[in-house]
Motif scaffolding. Sequence first.
Motif, PDB file in Angstrom:
ATOM      1  N   VAL A  70       9.226   1.566   2.165  1.00 41.37           N
ATOM      2  CA  VAL A  70      10.374   1.995   1.446  1.00 41.37           C
ATOM      3  C   VAL A  70       9.302   3.661   1.354  1.00 41.37           C
ATOM      4  N   GLU A  71      10.202   4.572   2.012  1.00 45.68           N
ATOM      5  CA  GLU A  71       9.729   6.018   2.354  1.00 45.68           C
ATOM      6  C   GLU A  71      10.835   6.938   0.975  1.00 45.68           C
ATOM      7  N   ILE A  72       9.752   7.308  -0.143  1.00 48.92           N
ATOM      8  CA  ILE A  72      10.285   7.960  -0.765  1.00 48.92           C
ATOM      9  C   ILE A  72       9.957  10.070  -0.165  1.00 48.92           C
ATOM     10  N   ILE A  73      11.444  10.444   0.190  1.00 47.97           N
ATOM     11  CA  ILE A  73      10.938  11.314   0.042  1.00 47.97           C
ATOM     12  C   ILE A  73      11.502  12.312  -0.803  1.00 47.97           C
ATOM     13  N   GLY A  74      10.406  13.443  -1.371  1.00 48.78           N
ATOM     14  CA  GLY A  74      10.898  14.129  -2.925  1.00 48.78           C
ATOM     15  C   GLY A  74       9.758  13.599  -3.594  1.00 48.78           C
ATOM     16  N   ALA A  75       8.474  12.793  -3.490  1.00 49.96           N
ATOM     17  CA  ALA A  75       8.228  11.996  -4.136  1.00 49.96           C
ATOM     18  C   ALA A  75       7.711  12.734  -5.389  1.00 49.96           C
ATOM     19  N   ALA A  76       7.363  13.743  -5.722  1.00 49.98           N
ATOM     20  CA  ALA A  76       6.806  14.148  -6.682  1.00 49.98           C
ATOM     21  C   ALA A  76       8.034  14.180  -7.940  1.00 49.98           C
ATOM     22  N   ARG A 125       1.146  -1.033   0.046  1.00 54.85           N
ATOM     23  CA  ARG A 125       0.212   0.208  -0.200  1.00 54.85           C
ATOM     24  C   ARG A 125       0.362   1.208  -0.649  1.00 54.85           C
ATOM     25  N   MET A 126       0.529   2.186  -0.800  1.00 56.49           N
ATOM     26  CA  MET A 126       1.391   3.501  -0.827  1.00 56.49           C
ATOM     27  C   MET A 126       0.331   4.381  -0.492  1.00 56.49           C
ATOM     28  N   THR A 127       1.058   5.571   0.501  1.00 59.33           N
ATOM     29  CA  THR A 127       0.592   6.588   1.095  1.00 59.33           C
ATOM     30  C   THR A 127       1.117   7.962   0.202  1.00 59.33           C
ATOM     31  N   TYR A 128       0.361   8.952   0.267  1.00 58.40           N
ATOM     32  CA  TYR A 128       1.589  10.080  -0.526  1.00 58.40           C
ATOM     33  C   TYR A 128       0.655  11.541   1.153  1.00 58.40           C
ATOM     34  N   ASP A 129       1.760  12.299   1.389  1.00 64.75           N
ATOM     35  CA  ASP A 129       1.300  13.098   1.945  1.00 64.75           C
ATOM     36  C   ASP A 129       1.884  13.818   1.042  1.00 64.75           C
ATOM     37  N   ARG A 130       0.812  15.255   0.841  1.00 60.14           N
ATOM     38  CA  ARG A 130       1.194  15.662  -0.098  1.00 60.14           C
ATOM     39  C   ARG A 130       2.328  17.517   0.239  1.00 60.14           C
ATOM     40  N   ASP A 131       2.086  18.309   1.950  1.00 59.70           N
ATOM     41  CA  ASP A 131       2.616  18.841   2.510  1.00 59.70           C
ATOM     42  C   ASP A 131       3.842  18.543   2.774  1.00 59.70           C
ATOM     43  N   ALA A 132       4.356  17.189   3.625  1.00 62.06           N
ATOM     44  CA  ALA A 132       5.769  17.113   3.749  1.00 62.06           C
ATOM     45  C   ALA A 132       6.112  15.775   1.477  1.00 62.06           C
ATOM     46  N   ASP A 133       5.673  16.496   0.697  1.00 62.96           N
ATOM     47  CA  ASP A 133       5.845  15.344  -0.511  1.00 62.96           C
ATOM     48  C   ASP A 133       6.462  14.507  -0.513  1.00 62.96           C
ATOM     49  N   ALA A 134       6.351  13.525   0.742  1.00 62.03           N
ATOM     50  CA  ALA A 134       6.530  12.040   0.673  1.00 62.03           C
ATOM     51  C   ALA A 134       5.526  11.129   0.788  1.00 62.03           C
ATOM     52  N   ALA A 135       6.366  10.018   0.676  1.00 58.07           N
ATOM     53  CA  ALA A 135       5.164   8.900   0.298  1.00 58.07           C
ATOM     54  C   ALA A 135       5.863   7.479   0.495  1.00 58.07           C
ATOM     55  N   TYR A 136       5.666   6.986   1.205  1.00 60.95           N
ATOM     56  CA  TYR A 136       5.580   5.656   1.921  1.00 60.95           C
ATOM     57  C   TYR A 136       4.622   4.031   1.173  1.00 60.95           C
ATOM     58  N   LEU A 137       6.139   3.309   1.200  1.00 57.89           N
ATOM     59  CA  LEU A 137       5.394   2.063   0.500  1.00 57.89           C
ATOM     60  C   LEU A 137       5.338   0.945   1.202  1.00 57.89           C
ATOM     61  N   ALA A 138       4.553   0.149   1.902  1.00 55.70           N
ATOM     62  CA  ALA A 138       4.560  -0.487   3.144  1.00 55.70           C
ATOM     63  C   ALA A 138       4.244  -1.893   2.142  1.00 55.70           C
ATOM     64  N   ILE A 139       5.465  -2.886   2.847  1.00 54.35           N
ATOM     65  CA  ILE A 139       5.545  -4.022   2.978  1.00 54.35           C
ATOM     66  C   ILE A 139       4.071  -5.206   2.857  1.00 54.35           C
ATOM     67  N   GLU A 140       4.682  -4.364   4.427  1.00 47.62           N
ATOM     68  CA  GLU A 140       3.501  -5.427   4.964  1.00 47.62           C
ATOM     69  C   GLU A 140       2.276  -4.870   5.211  1.00 47.62           C
ATOM     70  N   ASP A 141       0.959  -5.750   5.778  1.00 43.14           N
ATOM     71  CA  ASP A 141      -0.166  -4.878   5.472  1.00 43.14           C
ATOM     72  C   ASP A 141       0.016  -4.293   7.306  1.00 43.14           C
ATOM     73  N   GLU A 142       0.713  -4.109   7.673  1.00 49.36           N
ATOM     74  CA  GLU A 142       0.951  -3.613   9.320  1.00 49.36           C
ATOM     75  C   GLU A 142       2.057  -3.661   9.259  1.00 49.36           C
ATOM     76  N   VAL A 143       2.489  -1.986   9.146  1.00 47.71           N
ATOM     77  CA  VAL A 143       3.956  -1.743   9.830  1.00 47.71           C
ATOM     78  C   VAL A 143       3.825  -1.285  11.542  1.00 47.71           C
ATOM     79  N   ALA A 144       4.379  -2.002  12.778  1.00 51.99           N
ATOM     80  CA  ALA A 144       4.190  -1.916  13.683  1.00 51.99           C
ATOM     81  C   ALA A 144       5.542  -0.247  13.881  1.00 51.99           C
ATOM     82  N   ALA A 145       4.960   0.809  14.797  1.00 55.45           N
ATOM     83  CA  ALA A 145       6.464   1.696  15.077  1.00 55.45           C
ATOM     84  C   ALA A 145       7.205   1.359  15.605  1.00 55.45           C
ATOM     85  N   GLY A 146       7.935   1.631  15.555  1.00 52.89           N
ATOM     86  CA  GLY A 146       9.221   1.527  15.945  1.00 52.89           C
ATOM     87  C   GLY A 146       9.901  -0.223  15.529  1.00 52.89           C
TER      88      GLY A 146
END
Length: 96
Positions: free
Chosen positions: A76-82, A26-47
Amino acid sequence: MRPLRQISAVGAVRTDGAVWSNAYMRMTYDRDADAAYLAIEDEVAAGSSVENVVVERPGRGDIVLDFDADGCLLGVEIIGAAGLLRPTAVAAAVQM
């Protein structure tokens, strides 16, 4: 493994007809940070990410690989996703 041909946002068919599914990704995108995150696992626990490997793309952004304590890739975190992703990928991501 044989080459894949994309058939949808959640799967592909190999050229030999076998199905490969990435339904847990699942990929999420934060427009304010221009960062995307592609989670490989269904749930990625904090820490749970204990090692980060940074791939620098000078003038474009960074790609950060997150690994758990067993050395397995979590996401995978993508900083500067745009600047690193096609606009269609950013538009298809879950907007945060």
